[in-house]
Design an enzyme around this catalytic site. Structure first.
Site, mmCIF file in Angstrom:
data_model
loop_
_atom_site.group_PDB
_atom_site.id
_atom_site.type_symbol
_atom_site.label_atom_id
_atom_site.label_comp_id
_atom_site.label_asym_id
_atom_site.label_seq_id
_atom_site.Cartn_x
_atom_site.Cartn_y
_atom_site.Cartn_z
ATOM 1 N N SER A 132 39.376 -50.966 -167.534
ATOM 2 C CA SER A 132 38.022 -51.440 -167.823
ATOM 3 C C SER A 132 38.081 -52.251 -169.107
ATOM 4 O O SER A 132 38.976 -52.047 -169.941
ATOM 5 C CB SER A 132 37.067 -50.256 -168.007
ATOM 6 O OG SER A 132 35.833 -50.676 -168.564
ATOM 7 N N TYR A 145 35.208 -42.248 -172.293
ATOM 8 C CA TYR A 145 35.546 -43.227 -171.264
ATOM 9 C C TYR A 145 36.383 -44.354 -171.868
ATOM 10 O O TYR A 145 37.396 -44.767 -171.305
ATOM 11 C CB TYR A 145 34.272 -43.777 -170.631
ATOM 12 C CG TYR A 145 34.518 -44.718 -169.465
ATOM 13 C CD1 TYR A 145 34.892 -44.215 -168.214
ATOM 14 C CD2 TYR A 145 34.385 -46.095 -169.616
ATOM 15 C CE1 TYR A 145 35.123 -45.062 -167.153
ATOM 16 C CE2 TYR A 145 34.617 -46.953 -168.550
ATOM 17 C CZ TYR A 145 34.980 -46.433 -167.323
ATOM 18 O OH TYR A 145 35.216 -47.278 -166.268
#
Length: 251
Positions: A132, A145
Site C-alpha cells: 500500500s 496498518y
C-alpha cells in the site's frame, strides 16, 4: 520468464476485490490457480466460475495453512490478503494489532517460507506482494496498518537479496485508494456500513478499480524473464501523498 514459464499460482484474499480479480485473470491465462480465503461459499462460487481450486483457510493459523496448501508446487505466489482497522495506535485494541500483524505480515512471511524453497530449486518463480502507499508514506491514522505494509515493502526487497543468482522475481504493488470492501469492513461489514463507506470514500472520487491493479500484476508477470518489476506504485490521478503538518502549541 513470461507466462509460458509458469504453471501454478496461489492467491490469498481470493474471495473478493483484487484477489478475486487476480484469480480470474490468471485462470484466463491458463494458470492452475489455488484460491485461498476464509469465505468458503464465495470461494466455491469463484471456483465454479473459473476452475480455480478453492482452499478455505484462515491465514492467521499457520498450522492450518501448512496442512491445507503446504504440499503444493507453486510458481506464482500472490500475497494479496490484508486487514485494516480504524484509528491509530492510541485507539487500537490488542485484537486489532494482532489481526493486522498476523495477516498482513506473518502470513506473508510464512507463505514465502513454504513456497520459496521450491521456486529456488526449480530456478523459477514469481512472488507478488500487495502492499500500500501506506507502507511508503505517512498520513494520519491506521498506525499498525502503515507499519505492516512497510514490513511488506522490506520483505519484498529482502527476498530479492535472499535469492540473488536464481530466476526468482519479486514484485511489490503499492496501490492508493482502490474500490474494494475494505472500508466497509472497517465500519462493521453490514450492508449499511458498505453503503456508508461507499458514500464516504468512493462517491464523487475517481478511485482505482480492481482491474487497474490486476493489469499491473499481469504486466509484471508477463515481462521478459530478464526483467524484474520490483515496485509498482499505482495511485488515482487526483490522489497525491505528501504534505507537512506543524502543530503549534501555545504556552
Amino acid at each position: 520468464m513470461a507466462y509460458e514459464d509458469y504453471k501454478t499460482a496461489l492467491v490469498t484474499g481470493a474471495s473478493t476485490g483484487m484477489g478475486e480479480a487476480t484469480v480470474r485473470m490468471l485462470t484466463e491465462r491458463g494458470i492452475t490457480v489455488h484460491a485461498v480465503a476464509r469465505d468458503k461459499a464465495r470461494l466455491q462460487a469463484l471456483a465454479d466460475e473459473t476452475g480455480a481450486i478453492p482452499h478455505a483457510v484462515d491465514l492467521s493459523d499457520t498450522a492450518a495453512v501448512e496442512a491445507e496448501v503446504g504440499g503444493l508446487t507453486i510458481d506464482i505466489l500472490v500475497n494479496n490478503a490484508g486487514v485494516s482497522r480504524q484509528g491509530n495506535v492510541l485507539s487500537s485494541t490488542r485484537e486489532d494489532l494482532d489481526d493486522m500483524v498476523d495477516v498482513n505480515v506473518r502470513a506473508v512471511l510464512q507463505l514465502i517460507r513454504i513456497f520459496l524453497p521450491g521456486m529456488v530449486e526449480r530456478d523459477c518463480g514469481h512472488i507478488v506482494n500487495i502492499s500500500s502507499i501506506a507502507g511508503l508514506y505517512n498520513f494520519f491514522g491506521h498506525t499498525a496498518y502503515h507499519a505492516t505494509k512497510a514490513a511488506v515493502h522490506q520483505i519484498s526487497r529482502q527476498i530479492r537479496n535472499d535469492t540473488v543468482g536464481k530466476r526468482i522475481r519479486v514484485t511489490e504493488i503499492a496501490p492508493g485508494r482502490v474500490e474494494t470492501e475494505i472500508f466497509g469492513r472497517n465500519l462493521g461489514g453490514t450492508p449499511e456500513a458498505m453503503d456508508e463507506a461507499w458514500q464516504t470514500f468512493y462517491e464523487g472520487y475517481e478511485s482505482l478499480k480492481t482491474e487497474d491493479i490486476v493489469s499491473a500484476i499481469d504486466f509484471a508477470l508477463s515481462a521478459a524473464r530478464h526483467a524484474n518489476m520490483g515496485l509498482i506504485e499505482i495511485m488515482p490521478t487526483f490522489q497525491v501523498p505528501g504534505g507537512l503538518t506543524f502543530d503549534r502549541r501555545d504556552a
